[in-house]
Design an enzyme around this catalytic site. Structure first.
Site, PDB file in Angstrom:
ATOM      1  N   CYS A 152       7.183  35.215 -13.179  1.00 48.36           N
ATOM      2  CA  CYS A 152       8.548  34.904 -12.590  1.00 48.36           C
ATOM      3  C   CYS A 152       9.092  36.527 -12.293  1.00 48.36           C
ATOM      4  CB  CYS A 152       9.534  34.562 -13.824  1.00 48.36           C
ATOM      5  SG  CYS A 152      11.216  34.391 -13.193  1.00 48.36           S
TER       6      CYS A 152
ATOM      7  N   CYS B 112      14.599  39.015 -17.229  1.00 43.32           N
ATOM      8  CA  CYS B 112      15.254  38.512 -18.405  1.00 43.32           C
ATOM      9  C   CYS B 112      14.703  39.094 -19.555  1.00 43.32           C
ATOM     10  CB  CYS B 112      15.411  37.078 -18.335  1.00 43.32           C
ATOM     11  SG  CYS B 112      15.925  35.940 -17.041  1.00 43.32           S
TER      12      CYS B 112
ATOM     13  N   CYS C 103      12.215  37.029 -21.989  1.00 44.30           N
ATOM     14  CA  CYS C 103      11.286  36.188 -21.838  1.00 44.30           C
ATOM     15  C   CYS C 103       9.850  36.802 -21.456  1.00 44.30           C
ATOM     16  CB  CYS C 103      11.785  35.722 -20.358  1.00 44.30           C
ATOM     17  SG  CYS C 103      10.789  34.219 -19.600  1.00 44.30           S
TER      18      CYS C 103
ATOM     19  N   CYS D 239      11.824  17.029 -20.803  1.00 42.92           N
ATOM     20  CA  CYS D 239      12.144  18.274 -20.095  1.00 42.92           C
ATOM     21  C   CYS D 239      11.177  18.946 -19.288  1.00 42.92           C
ATOM     22  CB  CYS D 239      12.868  19.461 -21.085  1.00 42.92           C
ATOM     23  SG  CYS D 239      14.277  18.379 -21.836  1.00 42.92           S
TER      24      CYS D 239
ATOM     25  N   CYS E  97      14.770  15.757 -17.510  1.00 41.17           N
ATOM     26  CA  CYS E  97      15.495  17.121 -17.351  1.00 41.17           C
ATOM     27  C   CYS E  97      14.622  18.143 -16.783  1.00 41.17           C
ATOM     28  CB  CYS E  97      15.928  17.545 -18.841  1.00 41.17           C
ATOM     29  SG  CYS E  97      16.860  19.256 -18.772  1.00 41.17           S
TER      30      CYS E  97
ATOM     31  N   CYS F 203      23.148  20.467 -18.832  1.00 40.86           N
ATOM     32  CA  CYS F 203      22.436  21.003 -20.083  1.00 40.86           C
ATOM     33  C   CYS F 203      22.412  22.558 -19.971  1.00 40.86           C
ATOM     34  CB  CYS F 203      21.078  20.605 -20.075  1.00 40.86           C
ATOM     35  SG  CYS F 203      20.015  21.246 -21.596  1.00 40.86           S
TER      36      CYS F 203
ATOM     37  N   ARG G 124      22.156  21.152 -29.599  1.00 36.56           N
ATOM     38  CA  ARG G 124      20.633  20.993 -29.518  1.00 36.56           C
ATOM     39  C   ARG G 124      20.385  22.453 -30.381  1.00 36.56           C
ATOM     40  NH1 ARG G 124      18.006  20.568 -24.711  1.00 36.56           N
ATOM     41  NH2 ARG G 124      18.367  18.240 -25.034  1.00 36.56           N
TER      42      ARG G 124
END
Length: 330
Positions: free
Chosen positions: A70, A74, A77, A114, A145, A205, A277
């Protein structure tokens, strides 16, 4: 809503009224955090029982359909290409592997499947392949999802046409703290994607990550920002940071478990009808801490032995815990 300058000012009547509105201020949510823990949990449990069966837990399974590489930075991550982590770069999974994983999740009791892809945002050719996955998983009778990053105009509509039920795009943290965690895009970019998802008629979400070095005020502000979405997210994942070696947040001190429970309770009180969650970080939690989170209003978990790239309690371990607590999966 009237301001609540002190925790003691939050009477049961005031709490019940507050639970019915999304017009929360940061000061009011900070007041929730300052309550004695037993009072806070009691009030959160009251709100929870007004909106849900307190002994039911929604089960979701998460599969990384495209891992690593990616372009974003972040700080938490392992999939960011710029960090030296153990997570490698993998291509988009073939459709048959996704279908097999979804069927296995359903057989284990999951009701929602998901799919996550490590992109800044999907290219149109990749979105077409993900849409095929959505249609196939829906065909198995599971809710769907996806989390694909930031969306461009029209992409949410394409996902809706494929039958997508939920789009995950976490706010991650308070807008004022956001730049200390992520610099390659802005907090407002996430809000824009959530707006596109809503306009397309897809459920939202969205939650955050706790324990990234933020203050309690930052945590309260994140809860307010989520609760102020119109409407609030139908599903609110609260993640406990899993420090990943090689990332900028690898050495952040872990958050106190009771502070995490307070965050769950604040989410439940301010977003009464949302599924809250208990998400990443659960693998390191003792059964007793998980039970406190359920008592504070968490009523959804990720189910299985892995999230996108981090560990998760094995399904059999969760079944044992559910039996101990008298919880029923939905």
């Amino acid at each position: 809503m009237n301001a609540i300058p002190q925790a003691a000012a939050l009477t049961p009547e005031h709490a019940a009224a507050a639970a019915r509105t999304a017009c929360w201020t940061v000061a009011e949510v900070e007041a929730l955090y300052q309550l004695p823990l037993m009072d806070l949990i009691f009030r959160a449990q009251q709100v929870h029982r007004e909106n849900f069966d307190a002994n039911e837990i929604q089960l979701s399974t998460l599969l990384s359909v495209k891992t690593g590489g990616c372009s974003e930075d972040c700080g938490y991550c392992s999939q960011a290409a710029r960090y030296n982590t153990e997570t490698g770069r993998e291509a988009l999974l073939p459709l048959d592997e996704v279908i097999a994983a979804a069927q296995a999740a359903k057989d284990k009791g999951a009701s929602r499947f998901c799919m996550g892809a490590a992109w800044r945002g999907p290219k149109d050719k990749d979105l077409a392949k993900v849409s095929e996955m959505i249609r196939a998983v829906k065909g198995l009778g599971l809710q769907t999802c996806v989390t694909l990053g930031m969306l461009k105009d029209g992409q949410a509509n394409e996902l809706k046409e494929a039958g997508l039920d939920y789009y995950n795009h976490n706010l991650d943290t308070d807008a004022s703290f956001y730049g200390q965690v992520i610099t390659t895009h802005k907090h407002a970019d996430r809000i824009d994607t959530l707006g596109q998802v809503r306009e397309a008629g897809i459920k939202v979400c969205s939650g955050g990550i706790i324990g990234m070095g933020e203050s309690r005020r930052n945590r309260a502000a994140l809860i307010v920002q989520l609760a102020s979405l119109n409407p609030p997210p139908e599903s609110v994942p609260i993640n406990n940071l899993v420090p990943i070696p090689g990332t900028p947040l690898a050495d952040v001190a872990p958050i106190d478990g009771f502070e995490f429970v307070r965050t769950i309770a604040a989410a439940r009180i301010t977003m009464p009808s949302s599924f809250v969650r208990l998400s990443a970080g659960r693998q390191a939690m003792a059964e007793e801490l998980q039970a406190l989170c359920f008592l504070a209003g968490a009523n959804s978990i990720f189910y299985g032995d892995k999230l996108l790239t981090t560990g998760n309690p094995e399904a059999d371990r969760d079944q044992v815990l559910f039996e101990k607590l008298g919880l029923r999966p939905i």
